[in-house]
Scaffold this motif. Structure first.
Motif, PDB file in Angstrom:
ATOM      1  N   GLU A 190       0.732  -1.047  -0.150  1.00  0.00           N
ATOM      2  CA  GLU A 190       0.100  -0.191  -0.040  1.00  0.00           C
ATOM      3  C   GLU A 190       0.834   1.421  -0.093  1.00  0.00           C
ATOM      4  OE1 GLU A 190      -3.721   1.998   2.583  1.00  0.00           O
ATOM      5  OE2 GLU A 190      -2.286   0.379   3.598  1.00  0.00           O
ATOM      6  N   ASP A 243      -6.452  -6.934  -1.010  1.00  0.00           N
ATOM      7  CA  ASP A 243      -6.841  -6.503   0.435  1.00  0.00           C
ATOM      8  C   ASP A 243      -8.056  -5.557   0.430  1.00  0.00           C
ATOM      9  OD1 ASP A 243      -6.331  -7.754   3.093  1.00  0.00           O
ATOM     10  OD2 ASP A 243      -5.913  -5.512   3.657  1.00  0.00           O
ATOM     11  N   LYS A 244      -8.236  -4.990  -0.591  1.00  0.00           N
ATOM     12  CA  LYS A 244      -8.991  -3.833  -0.686  1.00  0.00           C
ATOM     13  C   LYS A 244      -8.883  -2.709   0.151  1.00  0.00           C
ATOM     14  CE  LYS A 244     -12.831  -6.989  -2.275  1.00  0.00           C
ATOM     15  NZ  LYS A 244     -14.152  -7.695  -2.004  1.00  0.00           N
ATOM     16  N   ARG A 245      -7.531  -2.478   0.121  1.00  0.00           N
ATOM     17  CA  ARG A 245      -7.152  -1.148   0.770  1.00  0.00           C
ATOM     18  C   ARG A 245      -7.703   0.106   0.336  1.00  0.00           C
ATOM     19  NH1 ARG A 245      -2.726  -1.770   4.418  1.00  0.00           N
ATOM     20  NH2 ARG A 245      -2.954  -4.025   5.136  1.00  0.00           N
ATOM     21  N   PRO A 246      -8.267   1.137   1.098  1.00  0.00           N
ATOM     22  CA  PRO A 246      -8.784   2.446   0.271  1.00  0.00           C
ATOM     23  C   PRO A 246      -8.071   3.053  -0.464  1.00  0.00           C
ATOM     24  CG  PRO A 246      -9.286   2.109   2.769  1.00  0.00           C
ATOM     25  CD  PRO A 246      -8.405   0.991   2.761  1.00  0.00           C
ATOM     26  N   GLY A 247      -8.601   3.540  -1.814  1.00  0.00           N
ATOM     27  CA  GLY A 247      -7.762   4.382  -2.744  1.00  0.00           C
ATOM     28  C   GLY A 247      -6.866   3.447  -3.565  1.00  0.00           C
ATOM     29  N   THR A 272      -5.934   1.073  -6.414  1.00  0.00           N
ATOM     30  CA  THR A 272      -6.513   0.723  -7.749  1.00  0.00           C
ATOM     31  C   THR A 272      -5.699   0.122  -8.624  1.00  0.00           C
ATOM     32  OG1 THR A 272      -5.727   2.497  -8.720  1.00  0.00           O
ATOM     33  CG2 THR A 272      -7.994   2.969  -7.780  1.00  0.00           C
TER      34      THR A 272
END
Length: 279
Positions: A18, A91-95, A97
């Motif tokens: 991330e 992990d679908k971390r915010p922001g 893409t």
């Protein structure tokens, strides 16, 4: 030697991925440039040892010093971000893409190549006294590596391409294990030991590392080795990059994430779902 449990260091892997995606262009390029340059110096060092001693194992034993240095200094290799950055997306971390992952990979590729190319030029200059004479025995050996690992694969056609791709996969299985190894320990000696072992394996087994090859093959071309830029790109760099991506992500990143993060118990309303136990 402080040891972290797998569930802890895999979380660190996702956090690292991330952070790399959100890193500024400037910092990403600088860190990638220095990583490519240091790894290229280590490759030059290892080839010199092999030529002077005739013992490839000695070169393989000492080559990891470059990987250790660049990692401890916080620099980034393409082989490492191939594994870490996608985990933040998964992990679908915010922001985070897919475009952000591709941007990170592209910037690191450019930086690594620039750093490795810089050292390639320096090596070619030094081994020929400023291009005023034929290369010394180390320069000649590097030129031979370029020929053998482009035209040698091309001579076998599709089988050669498959072999090259598979060597790229095996390489980043080991190299990315070294990246993860540095997260297993919180002490410098522990990190060094955990990194050293898989890097030794990859180098001695002559697997294909895209960043090392960014040094070896441009060096050979500068020293007038008998292969072309297209030979280098088609019969080494491009398949190696793809093999590094598939091998590192499949054998290291996804496997560790799947078994140490996706299977973790989920907390809901103060209750914990018991983890599944294999029969």
């Amino acid at each position: 030697m402080s040891y972290l449990a797998p569930s802890e260091f895999v979380t660190k892997m996702v956090d690292a991925g991330e952070s790399k995606i959100f890193m500024s262009t400037r910092d990403t390029i600088i860190r990638a440039y220095m990583a490519g340059a240091i790894l290229a110096l280590a490759a030059w060092f290892a080839v010199t040892i092999n030529v002077n001693t005739g013992q490839p194992l000695v070169g393989a034993l000492l080559f990891p010093v470059g990987f250790v240095m660049l990692y401890l200094l916080g620099f980034d290799l393409l082989t490492g971000v191939f594994v870490l950055s996608p985990l933040a997306l998964i992990d679908k971390r915010p922001g985070v893409t897919f475009g952000g992952v591709l941007r990170n990979w592209g910037l690191v590729f450019v930086g690594n190549f620039a750093g490795a190319f810089t050292v390639a030029f320096m090596m070619a200059f030094v081994t020929t006294f400023g291009f005023t004479q034929d290369p010394d025995k180390v320069g000649a050996a590097i030129g031979n590596i370029g020929e053998g690992r482009t035209l040698g694969y091309a001579a076998h056609g599709a089988a050669g391409m498959a072999t090259l791709f598979m060597r790229g996969m095996l390489c980043n299985w080991m190299v990315s294990t070294g990246v993860v190894g540095a997260m297993i320990s919180t002490s410098v000696p522990g990190k060094v030991i955990a990194m050293w072992m898989p890097i030794l394996v990859f180098f001695y087994m002559v697997f294909e590392h895209s960043v090392v090859n960014m040094f070896l093959f441009p060096s050979g071309l500068m020293l007038h080795a008998k292969f072309s830029i297209m030979d280098y790109l088609i019969w080494n760099e491009i398949p190696t990059v793809l093999g590094n991506l598939v091998g590192g992500l499949a054998f290291t990143g996804l496997t560790l994430y799947a078994t140490h993060v996706m299977t973790q118990p989920k907390r809901q309303a103060g209750k914990t779902t018991p983890p599944r136990v294999a029969a």
